[in-house]
Design a protein around this motif. Structure first.
Motif, PDB file in Angstrom:
ATOM      1  N   LEU A   1      -2.419 -10.640  -0.731  1.00  0.00           N
ATOM      2  CA  LEU A   1      -3.106 -11.434  -1.755  1.00  0.00           C
ATOM      3  C   LEU A   1      -2.079 -11.966  -2.762  1.00  0.00           C
ATOM      4  O   LEU A   1      -2.226 -13.073  -3.276  1.00  0.00           O
TER       5      LEU A   1
ATOM      6  N   GLY B   1       0.802  -1.222   0.000  1.00  0.00           N
ATOM      7  CA  GLY B   1       0.000   0.000   0.000  1.00  0.00           C
ATOM      8  C   GLY B   1       0.834   1.270   0.000  1.00  0.00           C
ATOM      9  O   GLY B   1       2.074   1.233  -0.024  1.00  0.00           O
TER      10      GLY B   1
ATOM     11  N   MET C   1      -1.025  -3.560   8.655  1.00  0.00           N
ATOM     12  CA  MET C   1      -1.383  -2.309   7.983  1.00  0.00           C
ATOM     13  C   MET C   1      -2.497  -2.503   6.958  1.00  0.00           C
ATOM     14  O   MET C   1      -3.058  -1.525   6.475  1.00  0.00           O
TER      15      MET C   1
HETATM   16  N1  LIG Z   1      -4.105   6.457   3.469  1.00  0.00           N
HETATM   17  C1  LIG Z   1      -4.622   7.172   4.431  1.00  0.00           C
HETATM   18  O1  LIG Z   1      -5.064   8.327   4.205  1.00  0.00           O
HETATM   19  C2  LIG Z   1      -4.684   6.633   5.850  1.00  0.00           C
HETATM   20  C3  LIG Z   1      -5.028   7.518   6.897  1.00  0.00           C
HETATM   21  C4  LIG Z   1      -5.067   7.037   8.219  1.00  0.00           C
HETATM   22  C5  LIG Z   1      -4.798   5.684   8.458  1.00  0.00           C
HETATM   23  N2  LIG Z   1      -4.495   4.846   7.413  1.00  0.00           N
HETATM   24  C6  LIG Z   1      -4.253   3.428   7.714  1.00  0.00           C
HETATM   25  O2  LIG Z   1      -2.941   3.099   7.291  1.00  0.00           O
HETATM   26  C7  LIG Z   1      -2.897   1.746   6.823  1.00  0.00           C
HETATM   27  C8  LIG Z   1      -2.238   1.724   5.458  1.00  0.00           C
HETATM   28  O3  LIG Z   1      -3.016   2.536   4.575  1.00  0.00           O
HETATM   29  P1  LIG Z   1      -2.626   2.718   3.029  1.00  0.00           P
HETATM   30  O4  LIG Z   1      -3.213   3.992   2.586  1.00  0.00           O
HETATM   31  O5  LIG Z   1      -1.179   2.438   2.847  1.00  0.00           O
HETATM   32  O6  LIG Z   1      -3.464   1.521   2.371  1.00  0.00           O
HETATM   33  P2  LIG Z   1      -3.648   1.194   0.832  1.00  0.00           P
HETATM   34  O7  LIG Z   1      -2.666   1.925  -0.021  1.00  0.00           O
HETATM   35  O8  LIG Z   1      -5.099   1.337   0.519  1.00  0.00           O
HETATM   36  O9  LIG Z   1      -3.269  -0.348   0.779  1.00  0.00           O
HETATM   37  C9  LIG Z   1      -4.071  -1.299   1.414  1.00  0.00           C
HETATM   38  C10 LIG Z   1      -3.248  -2.534   1.676  1.00  0.00           C
HETATM   39  O10 LIG Z   1      -4.108  -3.528   2.267  1.00  0.00           O
HETATM   40  C11 LIG Z   1      -3.930  -4.761   1.567  1.00  0.00           C
HETATM   41  N3  LIG Z   1      -5.140  -5.577   1.613  1.00  0.00           N
HETATM   42  C12 LIG Z   1      -6.408  -5.173   1.345  1.00  0.00           C
HETATM   43  N4  LIG Z   1      -7.261  -6.230   1.463  1.00  0.00           N
HETATM   44  C13 LIG Z   1      -6.519  -7.306   1.838  1.00  0.00           C
HETATM   45  C14 LIG Z   1      -6.814  -8.660   2.137  1.00  0.00           C
HETATM   46  N5  LIG Z   1      -8.069  -9.141   2.078  1.00  0.00           N
HETATM   47  N6  LIG Z   1      -5.807  -9.496   2.503  1.00  0.00           N
HETATM   48  C15 LIG Z   1      -4.515  -9.038   2.551  1.00  0.00           C
HETATM   49  N7  LIG Z   1      -4.168  -7.755   2.276  1.00  0.00           N
HETATM   50  C16 LIG Z   1      -5.157  -6.899   1.925  1.00  0.00           C
HETATM   51  C17 LIG Z   1      -3.586  -4.334   0.156  1.00  0.00           C
HETATM   52  O11 LIG Z   1      -2.975  -5.401  -0.521  1.00  0.00           O
HETATM   53  P3  LIG Z   1      -3.164  -5.595  -2.125  1.00  0.00           P
HETATM   54  O12 LIG Z   1      -2.299  -4.566  -2.755  1.00  0.00           O
HETATM   55  O13 LIG Z   1      -2.692  -6.985  -2.334  1.00  0.00           O
HETATM   56  O14 LIG Z   1      -4.633  -5.392  -2.394  1.00  0.00           O
HETATM   57  C18 LIG Z   1      -2.654  -3.153   0.406  1.00  0.00           C
HETATM   58  O15 LIG Z   1      -1.353  -3.607   0.708  1.00  0.00           O
HETATM   59  C19 LIG Z   1      -4.343   1.248   6.830  1.00  0.00           C
HETATM   60  O16 LIG Z   1      -4.526   0.427   7.945  1.00  0.00           O
HETATM   61  C20 LIG Z   1      -5.181   2.511   6.950  1.00  0.00           C
HETATM   62  O17 LIG Z   1      -6.397   2.271   7.626  1.00  0.00           O
HETATM   63  C21 LIG Z   1      -4.406   5.293   6.127  1.00  0.00           C
END
Ligand SMILES: NC(=O)c1ccc[n+]([C@@H]2O[C@H](COP(=O)([O-])OP(=O)(O)OC[C@H]3O[C@@H](n4cnc5c(N)ncnc54)[C@H](OP(=O)(O)O)[C@@H]3O)[C@@H](O)[C@H]2O)c1
Length: 289
Positions: A33, A12, A60
């Motif tokens: 995945l 991500g 994460m």
């Molecule tokens: N981005 C923001 O603005 C933000 C703000 C506050 C907190 N956060 C938190 O920070 C963390 C990281 O966020 P991010 O923005 O980096 O996320 P992201 O870019 O949306 O990536 C999501 C990740 O979750 C994985 N994932 C989703 N469904 C899955 C499943 N069923 N099994 C295994 N892996 C799965 C995805 O893998 P694939 O690539 O294989 O689908 C990807 O690596 C999250 O917990 C989020 O809640 C994010």
């Protein structure tokens, strides 16, 4: 010798940068995945945990698109947001309990309703979106388990330009460069967080067991329109900033908390430095050039 870490979400926006910055110190075992682990499948998670020597899990992975999560609400526990953010986290808590591992969970400022002046770790969450609610339930599942849990709430993460997906800074840069104008929210306060600071802090949390909740956020909270101005000026862009209120801008979209000024005193007391948005922007501008 590098320390093994079982990690979800490495592909991500946040995870790719964490891996890039910490790969020399930690040996990340990718649960995704792509490596045939769907965290919604408890047996796949259990097997991966049993086969790993890692003592610590960095969780994460999440469904993070706030509007898509809201659309998912109608499907309740059958929907993707619940399945990944709640059930997936429950599966990880269960497997960690069975195998004696501790967990670091990346959570969000969206657990709050945005009605208070400032939020500390002692404030009670009251999520107003389905995304925030499912992430909060993820927190709850972990806290109810008998595993050592560290919850790190991050907020509006940003980083250098990358080919995973654009953060909010680069989305705004691209709009300003193309359209020469951009909307700036006047009544929305947020706390942007430099992902490189999250990585530095994680190096500490992965090495030391510090259970509890921490606001791992940047050192400045500001109205969105001020952030847009800072981005425009730092990147020397020429664009008109059109003031707009939340009600108009987010019409027909998921409800967003209004004032998300999170305090990071608890993190600073650990000796961890978190940049202000102005300082972080200067850093990513250098990294981008
Ligand atoms: N981005 C923001 O603005 C933000 C703000 C506050 C907190 N956060 C938190 O920070 C963390 C990281 O966020 P991010 O923005 O980096 O996320 P992201 O870019 O949306 O990536 C999501 C990740 O979750 C994985 N994932 C989703 N469904 C899955 C499943 N069923 N099994 C295994 N892996 C799965 C995805 O893998 P694939 O690539 O294989 O689908 C990807 O690596 C999250 O917990 C989020 O809640 C994010």
């Amino acid at each position: 010798m590098t320390t093994p870490v079982l990690a979800t979400g490495l592909s991500g926006l946040v995870g790719t940068r964490i891996r890039d910055l910490l790969a020399g110190r930690f040996d990340f075992e990718d649960l995704s995945l792509t490596t045939n682990i769907n965290i919604t499948d408890s047996s796949q998670v259990q097997e991966a945990f049993e086969n790993s020597k890692a003592q610590v899990v960095l969780h994460m992975a999440a469904k993070t698109d706030v509007d898509a999560c809201e659309d998912d609400k109608q499907f309740g526990e059958e929907g993707g947001a619940w399945q990944v953010n709640v059930l997936g986290t429950e599966n990880i808590a269960f497997a960690a309990g069975n195998t004696g591992k501790r967990i670091i969970y990346i959570s969000t400022d969206f657990v709050f309703d945005g009605t208070k002046e400032f939020y500390s770790e002692n404030d009670k969450p009251n999520p107003v979106s389905w995304y925030g609610y499912t992430k909060f339930l993820g927190e709850q599942k972990l806290l109810e388990s008998d595993v050592d849990v560290t919850i790190l709430r991050i907020s509006y993460p940003y980083r250098n330009r990358n080919n995973v997906r654009n953060d909010f800074v680069h989305r705004l840069i691209d709009v300003m460069a193309k359209d020469k104008k951009v909307y700036g929210l006047t009544d929305h306060i947020f706390t942007p967080t430099f992902i490189d600071d999250i990585a530095k802090a994680l190096a500490d949390f992965l090495t030391r067991n510090l259970p509890g909740i921490y606001h791992l956020v940047g050192s400045s909270s500001l109205p969105t329109i001020e952030a847009v101005k800072l981005i425009r000026d730092t990147y020397h862009l020429k664009a008109e900033i059109i003031p707009i209120d939340r009600k108009t801008y987010f019409k027909d979209r998921a409800f967003r908390p209004f004032k998300l000024a999170l305090k990071n005193d608890k993190i600073q007391k650990l000796g961890l430095k978190m940049l202000t948005f102005k300082q972080g922007l200067k850093e990513i501008k250098i990294q981008d050039s």
